[in-house]
Design an enzyme around this catalytic site. Structure first.
Site, short mmCIF file in Angstrom:
data_model
loop_
_atom_site.label_atom_id
_atom_site.label_comp_id
_atom_site.label_asym_id
_atom_site.label_seq_id
_atom_site.Cartn_x
_atom_site.Cartn_y
_atom_site.Cartn_z
N THR A 10 23.45 34.41 8.32
CA THR A 10 23.72 33.08 7.77
C THR A 10 23.69 33.08 6.23
O THR A 10 24.44 32.34 5.61
CB THR A 10 22.72 32.04 8.32
OG1 THR A 10 21.40 32.61 8.32
CG2 THR A 10 23.08 31.61 9.72
N HIS A 58 9.23 22.02 15.46
CA HIS A 58 8.01 22.76 15.78
C HIS A 58 6.94 22.60 14.70
O HIS A 58 6.02 23.40 14.61
CB HIS A 58 8.34 24.24 16.00
CG HIS A 58 9.18 24.48 17.23
ND1 HIS A 58 9.84 25.65 17.49
CD2 HIS A 58 9.44 23.66 18.28
CE1 HIS A 58 10.48 25.54 18.65
NE2 HIS A 58 10.27 24.36 19.14
N CYS A 104 -9.36 12.70 12.97
CA CYS A 104 -8.76 11.46 12.48
C CYS A 104 -7.28 11.69 12.16
O CYS A 104 -6.73 12.74 12.47
CB CYS A 104 -9.53 10.93 11.26
SG CYS A 104 -9.21 11.78 9.71
N ASP A 147 8.45 27.08 8.30
CA ASP A 147 8.16 27.79 7.05
C ASP A 147 8.39 26.94 5.79
O ASP A 147 8.13 27.39 4.68
CB ASP A 147 8.99 29.08 6.97
CG ASP A 147 10.49 28.83 7.09
OD1 ASP A 147 10.97 27.76 6.68
OD2 ASP A 147 11.19 29.73 7.59
N ASN A 174 25.43 34.06 14.01
CA ASN A 174 24.30 34.92 14.38
C ASN A 174 24.83 36.35 14.40
O ASN A 174 25.80 36.63 15.09
CB ASN A 174 23.80 34.48 15.78
CG ASN A 174 22.52 35.15 16.20
OD1 ASN A 174 22.36 36.36 16.02
ND2 ASN A 174 21.61 34.38 16.78
N PRO A 175 24.22 37.25 13.63
CA PRO A 175 24.80 38.60 13.52
C PRO A 175 24.68 39.43 14.79
O PRO A 175 25.46 40.37 14.99
CB PRO A 175 23.98 39.24 12.39
CG PRO A 175 22.71 38.48 12.34
CD PRO A 175 23.02 37.09 12.79
#
Ligand code: OAD
Ligand code: ZN
Length: 265
Positions: free
Chosen positions: A254, A124, A135, A109, A236-237
């Site tokens: 976070t 990623h 090209c 993102d 991590n919740p």
């Protein structure tokens, strides 16, 4: 709020020589971007197999555009409206302080880069980098402009036929071939794997942030770090996705946890 764990994580980072973060979709959740595997996440809305490869993607567009395109427009809209959140801010500050050396991310993102972080490994790829299929030309586009323009172009189509949709695909300014977004699909090789695994082997603290740890080889980075003696911190919740190897687990978002950790350093 878990003050003891927050203080411990701050101390571990303060004493670290080479801290690295491995981030996933959860870090951008508070920017309004859907994660993949949470309830209501992307894989609840679209079948993974329909977008797993470029060929499968074209086929599902041909067969199922009336369902897929409105959902893609929702996702594009979230990209138009997103901005880096306090979690991205804190990671940037940790890098600026010299504590965090590298951010390895599964996110495409662009938000961490937009926040100013320099040493990012985008395993990623990046949704907003277009690459030519023929090209070597590639270019990074502005996230909001690209997303808004794509929505506007889709809105002008009278019918979602494959031909109409493909007519919107940008052409390479160098050679005129079709371009595509430089993100990694399931059958494709991840980017900069060597660098990511070197950093995992080298770090003495790894922050594992907002990832379910479901997608290999990214999921293996904390294992590699642990194998080389690193302290593993999971934030991590909803889940400690590395409960078998984590040394510290903080069940918080976070965007809430990282600024507090930073303020205790
Ligand atoms: P997932 O959707 O699998 O996992 C997101 C994780 O973030 C879950 O463990 C959530 O509990 C957690 N989470 C949710 N909100 C959070 C918050 N505010 N703060 C912190 N954590 C939060 O996403 P990833 O693990 O990133 O691949 O998924 C990995 C890959 O799967 C993606 O890169 C994508 C997908 O298939 C490709 O596109 C190639
Ligand atoms: Zn080209």
């Amino acid at each position: 709020m878990d003050n003891t764990t927050i203080n411990k994580i701050s101390e571990v980072l303060r004493n670290s020589k080479y801290a690295v973060a491995s981030t996933g979709a959860g870090v951008s959740a508070e920017s309004g971007i859907s994660t993949f595997r949470d309830d209501g996440g992307i894989w609840d809305r679209i079948d993974v197999s329909s977008v797993a490869t470029p060929a499968a993607f074209l086929k599902s567009l041909e067969e199922n555009a009336d369902e897929l395109i409105p959902y893609f427009k929702e996702v594009l809209d979230s990209f138009v409206n997103a901005a880096p959140n306090p979690g991205h801010d804190a990671l940037f500050e940790l890098e600026t302080k010299g504590i965090l050396k590298t951010i390895i991310t599964q996110n495409g993102d662009n938000l961490q880069a937009e926040r100013g972080s320099k040493n990012i490994v985008e395993l990623h790829g990046n949704f907003f980098r277009m690459k030519c299929l023929a090209c070597s030309f590639s270019e990074q586009l502005d996230r909001k402009v690209f997303a808004a323009n794509t929505i506007a172009s889709l809105d002008q189509l009278t019918e979602y036929t494959l031909e109409n949709i493909l007519s919107l695909v940008p052409r390479c300014p160098e050679c005129g071939s079709l371009m595509r977004s430089d993100v990694v699909m399931f059958t494709e090789e991840i980017k900069d794997a060597d660098k990511a695994f070197e950093e995992a082997a080298r770090c003495d603290v790894m922050l594992v942030l907002g990832t379910s740890g479901s997608v290999y080889p990214a999921s293996y980075l904390p294992v590699e770090a642990k194998r080389h003696g690193s302290t593993i911190v999971v934030i991590n919740p909803h889940e400690d996705s590395y409960s078998n190897i984590s040394d510290l687990y903080l069940p918080m978002k976070t965007g809430e946890a990282l600024p507090q950790i930073l303020s205790c350093i």
